[in-house]
Design a protein around this motif. Structure first.
Motif, PDB file in Angstrom:
ATOM      1  N   ALA B   1       0.836  -1.195   0.000  1.00 14.53           N
ATOM      2  CA  ALA B   1       0.000   0.000   0.000  1.00 14.53           C
ATOM      3  C   ALA B   1       0.876   1.252   0.000  1.00 14.53           C
ATOM      4  O   ALA B   1       1.981   1.249   0.531  1.00 14.53           O
ATOM      5  N   GLN B   2       0.334   2.289  -0.622  1.00 15.23           N
ATOM      6  CA  GLN B   2       1.073   3.545  -0.662  1.00 15.23           C
ATOM      7  C   GLN B   2       1.168   4.166   0.729  1.00 15.23           C
ATOM      8  O   GLN B   2       0.287   4.000   1.572  1.00 15.23           O
ATOM      9  N   SER B   3       2.251   4.904   0.948  1.00 13.86           N
ATOM     10  CA  SER B   3       2.383   5.680   2.185  1.00 13.86           C
ATOM     11  C   SER B   3       3.126   6.966   1.880  1.00 13.86           C
ATOM     12  O   SER B   3       3.852   7.050   0.880  1.00 13.86           O
ATOM     13  N   VAL B   4       2.920   7.954   2.717  1.00 19.39           N
ATOM     14  CA  VAL B   4       3.535   9.267   2.536  1.00 19.39           C
ATOM     15  C   VAL B   4       4.203   9.675   3.834  1.00 19.39           C
ATOM     16  O   VAL B   4       3.595   9.554   4.902  1.00 19.39           O
ATOM     17  N   THR B   5       5.416  10.176   3.734  1.00 14.09           N
ATOM     18  CA  THR B   5       6.157  10.632   4.914  1.00 14.09           C
ATOM     19  C   THR B   5       6.481  12.104   4.789  1.00 14.09           C
ATOM     20  O   THR B   5       7.114  12.535   3.823  1.00 14.09           O
ATOM     21  N   GLN B   6       6.006  12.867   5.740  1.00 14.61           N
ATOM     22  CA  GLN B   6       6.397  14.263   5.842  1.00 14.61           C
ATOM     23  C   GLN B   6       7.262  14.349   7.095  1.00 14.61           C
ATOM     24  O   GLN B   6       6.769  14.203   8.208  1.00 14.61           O
ATOM     25  N   LEU B   7       8.546  14.536   6.873  1.00 20.80           N
ATOM     26  CA  LEU B   7       9.508  14.395   7.954  1.00 20.80           C
ATOM     27  C   LEU B   7       9.376  15.467   9.020  1.00 20.80           C
ATOM     28  O   LEU B   7       9.689  15.241  10.184  1.00 20.80           O
ATOM     29  N   ASP B   8       8.940  16.644   8.636  1.00 18.59           N
ATOM     30  CA  ASP B   8       8.870  17.769   9.571  1.00 18.59           C
ATOM     31  C   ASP B   8       7.434  18.021   9.973  1.00 18.59           C
ATOM     32  O   ASP B   8       6.592  18.295   9.131  1.00 18.59           O
ATOM     33  N   SER B   9       7.156  17.951  11.269  1.00 15.85           N
ATOM     34  CA  SER B   9       5.795  18.240  11.716  1.00 15.85           C
ATOM     35  C   SER B   9       5.560  19.750  11.799  1.00 15.85           C
ATOM     36  O   SER B   9       4.435  20.214  11.622  1.00 15.85           O
ATOM     37  N   GLN B  10       6.637  20.498  12.067  1.00 16.41           N
ATOM     38  CA  GLN B  10       6.528  21.953  12.125  1.00 16.41           C
ATOM     39  C   GLN B  10       7.766  22.564  11.489  1.00 16.41           C
ATOM     40  O   GLN B  10       8.878  22.052  11.670  1.00 16.41           O
ATOM     41  N   VAL B  11       7.567  23.659  10.768  1.00 17.00           N
ATOM     42  CA  VAL B  11       8.689  24.383  10.164  1.00 17.00           C
ATOM     43  C   VAL B  11       8.510  25.864  10.445  1.00 17.00           C
ATOM     44  O   VAL B  11       7.564  26.479   9.947  1.00 17.00           O
ATOM     45  N   PRO B  12       9.393  26.453  11.267  1.00 15.40           N
ATOM     46  CA  PRO B  12       9.363  27.903  11.468  1.00 15.40           C
ATOM     47  C   PRO B  12      10.284  28.582  10.458  1.00 15.40           C
ATOM     48  O   PRO B  12      11.386  28.091  10.191  1.00 15.40           O
ATOM     49  N   SER B  26       6.140   6.097  -0.733  1.00 14.40           N
ATOM     50  CA  SER B  26       6.622   4.744  -0.986  1.00 14.40           C
ATOM     51  C   SER B  26       6.605   4.513  -2.483  1.00 14.40           C
ATOM     52  O   SER B  26       5.769   5.032  -3.198  1.00 14.40           O
ATOM     53  N   SER B  27       7.557   3.753  -2.954  1.00  5.99           N
ATOM     54  CA  SER B  27       7.755   3.632  -4.394  1.00  5.99           C
ATOM     55  C   SER B  27       6.598   2.904  -5.070  1.00  5.99           C
ATOM     56  O   SER B  27       5.924   2.083  -4.477  1.00  5.99           O
ATOM     57  N   SER B  28       6.395   3.277  -6.291  1.00  9.12           N
ATOM     58  CA  SER B  28       5.370   2.632  -7.098  1.00  9.12           C
ATOM     59  C   SER B  28       5.727   2.874  -8.557  1.00  9.12           C
ATOM     60  O   SER B  28       6.495   3.770  -8.868  1.00  9.12           O
ATOM     61  N   VAL B  29       5.185   2.084  -9.433  1.00 13.85           N
ATOM     62  CA  VAL B  29       5.485   2.264 -10.849  1.00 13.85           C
ATOM     63  C   VAL B  29       5.022   3.643 -11.316  1.00 13.85           C
ATOM     64  O   VAL B  29       5.717   4.355 -12.016  1.00 13.85           O
ATOM     65  N   SER B  30       3.829   4.004 -10.939  1.00 14.28           N
ATOM     66  CA  SER B  30       3.345   5.333 -11.290  1.00 14.28           C
ATOM     67  C   SER B  30       2.533   5.875 -10.128  1.00 14.28           C
ATOM     68  O   SER B  30       1.901   5.117  -9.399  1.00 14.28           O
ATOM     69  N   VAL B  31       2.572   7.174  -9.979  1.00 15.59           N
ATOM     70  CA  VAL B  31       1.837   7.815  -8.895  1.00 15.59           C
ATOM     71  C   VAL B  31       1.298   9.159  -9.348  1.00 15.59           C
ATOM     72  O   VAL B  31       1.803   9.761 -10.294  1.00 15.59           O
ATOM     73  N   TYR B  32       0.254   9.569  -8.700  1.00 17.56           N
ATOM     74  CA  TYR B  32      -0.186  10.948  -8.767  1.00 17.56           C
ATOM     75  C   TYR B  32       0.163  11.573  -7.415  1.00 17.56           C
ATOM     76  O   TYR B  32      -0.030  10.942  -6.375  1.00 17.56           O
ATOM     77  N   LEU B  33       0.637  12.798  -7.455  1.00 19.12           N
ATOM     78  CA  LEU B  33       1.082  13.466  -6.233  1.00 19.12           C
ATOM     79  C   LEU B  33       0.392  14.808  -6.072  1.00 19.12           C
ATOM     80  O   LEU B  33       0.147  15.513  -7.059  1.00 19.12           O
ATOM     81  N   PHE B  90      -0.272  19.465   3.517  1.00 25.21           N
ATOM     82  CA  PHE B  90      -0.360  18.011   3.436  1.00 25.21           C
ATOM     83  C   PHE B  90       0.056  17.529   2.055  1.00 25.21           C
ATOM     84  O   PHE B  90      -0.450  17.998   1.039  1.00 25.21           O
ATOM     85  N   CYS B  91       0.957  16.575   2.052  1.00 28.24           N
ATOM     86  CA  CYS B  91       1.340  15.891   0.825  1.00 28.24           C
ATOM     87  C   CYS B  91       0.455  14.655   0.688  1.00 28.24           C
ATOM     88  O   CYS B  91       0.104  14.020   1.700  1.00 28.24           O
ATOM     89  N   ALA B  92       0.085  14.311  -0.537  1.00 28.60           N
ATOM     90  CA  ALA B  92      -0.790  13.166  -0.743  1.00 28.60           C
ATOM     91  C   ALA B  92      -0.382  12.424  -2.007  1.00 28.60           C
ATOM     92  O   ALA B  92       0.179  13.007  -2.940  1.00 28.60           O
ATOM     93  N   VAL B  93      -0.694  11.136  -2.052  1.00 25.38           N
ATOM     94  CA  VAL B  93      -0.329  10.296  -3.183  1.00 25.38           C
ATOM     95  C   VAL B  93      -1.475   9.347  -3.510  1.00 25.38           C
ATOM     96  O   VAL B  93      -2.226   8.936  -2.620  1.00 25.38           O
ATOM     97  N   ILE B 103      -3.904   8.897  -0.302  1.00 23.19           N
ATOM     98  CA  ILE B 103      -3.322   8.751   1.033  1.00 23.19           C
ATOM     99  C   ILE B 103      -2.558  10.021   1.375  1.00 23.19           C
ATOM    100  O   ILE B 103      -1.752  10.496   0.577  1.00 23.19           O
ATOM    101  N   PHE B 104      -2.795  10.534   2.574  1.00 23.53           N
ATOM    102  CA  PHE B 104      -2.178  11.773   3.006  1.00 23.53           C
ATOM    103  C   PHE B 104      -1.042  11.528   3.992  1.00 23.53           C
ATOM    104  O   PHE B 104      -1.074  10.565   4.772  1.00 23.53           O
ATOM    105  N   GLY B 105      -0.066  12.438   3.975  1.00 23.38           N
ATOM    106  CA  GLY B 105       0.932  12.483   5.032  1.00 23.38           C
ATOM    107  C   GLY B 105       0.334  13.118   6.269  1.00 23.38           C
ATOM    108  O   GLY B 105      -0.819  13.571   6.257  1.00 23.38           O
ATOM    109  N   LYS B 106       1.123  13.177   7.338  1.00 21.79           N
ATOM    110  CA  LYS B 106       0.609  13.692   8.612  1.00 21.79           C
ATOM    111  C   LYS B 106       0.608  15.211   8.678  1.00 21.79           C
ATOM    112  O   LYS B 106       0.119  15.780   9.656  1.00 21.79           O
ATOM    113  N   GLY B 107       1.153  15.853   7.673  1.00 17.52           N
ATOM    114  CA  GLY B 107       1.094  17.301   7.619  1.00 17.52           C
ATOM    115  C   GLY B 107       2.319  17.983   8.196  1.00 17.52           C
ATOM    116  O   GLY B 107       3.002  17.447   9.071  1.00 17.52           O
TER     117      GLY B 107
END
Lengths: 113, 114
Positions: B1-12, B26-33, B90-93, B103-107
């Motif tokens: 299954a697809q997953s999304v990682t947003q490494l930074d929860s907060q950015v000042p 997570s890798s896949s042959v093709s994705v929409y982002l 939020f990043c999504a794939v 699928i969304f990242g945690k923001g």
């Protein structure tokens, strides 16, 4: 063109009760998706409905259910509420087909006491 | 299954400074982002999307994101931020060859400092 409308915007329930949330999609959109948003978990996919059929489902217990009506309006229901169900529930609608861009409503904020 | 990682929860970041919000999937042959933005007390709004073609996509308010297939990344950038950019991003794939589920990242919460 009206956006995605969610009702109610805010509600407070107690543990063990049930709740029904409503979502009216953008006119012409036939797909409706539901997400649960919490500070710790971000947006988690609940389910998606298209033409009154559930097309996708996330990893939530059976207490979470939904349906879609012939006019594309959707409802979701949570039974036997738990404290952890407190969240912002977001509904999003989209056109059919691939690359479906989601248009979100403002959400229904549920607090379980 | 697809997953999304947003490494930074907060950015000042200071106003008028550049910013980059990171997103890996997570890798896949093709994705929409996608990148979505959520302003306080509102639902999410689409900021920009990558479906195919040029790997650099832009939004109308100065944000851009670049699809990097080898690094499975879709980082969001803006050369000069404004106080009005304060929001959660939020990043999504989605995988168009499978179930189309988005699928969304945690923001990442962007704080603009005066």
């Amino acid at each position: 063109k009206a956006g995605v409308t969610q009702t109610p915007r805010y509600l407070i329930k107690t543990r063990g009760q049930q709740v029904t949330l409503s979502c009216s999609p953008i006119s012409g959109h036939r797909s409706v998706s539901w997400y649960q948003q919490t500070p710790g978990q971000g947006l988690q996919f609940l389910f998606e409905y298209f033409s009154e059929t559930q097309r996708n489902k996330g990893n939530f217990p059976g207490r979470f259910s939904g349906r879609q009506f012939s006019n594309s309006r959707s409802e979701m229901n949570v039974s036997t509420l738990e404290l952890g169900d407190s969240a912002l529930y977001l509904c999003a609608s989209s056109l059919i087909g691939k690359a479906n861009v989601l248009t979100f409503g403002a959400g229904s904020r549920l607090t379980v006491l | 299954a697809q997953s999304v990682t947003q490494l930074d929860s907060q950015v000042p970041v200071f106003e008028e400074a550049p910013v980059e919000l990171r997103c890996n999937y997570s890798s896949s042959v093709s994705v929409y982002l996608f990148w979505y933005v959520q302003y306080p007390n509102q639902g999410l709004q689409l900021l920009l999307k990558y479906l195919s073609g040029s790997t650099l996509v832009e939004s109308i308010n100065g944000f851009e994101a670049e699809f990097n297939k080898s690094q499975t990344s879709f980082h969001l950038r803006k050369p000069s931020v404004h106080i009005s950019d304060t929001a959660e991003y939020f990043c999504a794939v989605s995988d168009p060859n499978r179930d189309d589920k988005i699928i969304f990242g945690k923001g990442t919460r962007l704080h603009i400092l005066p």
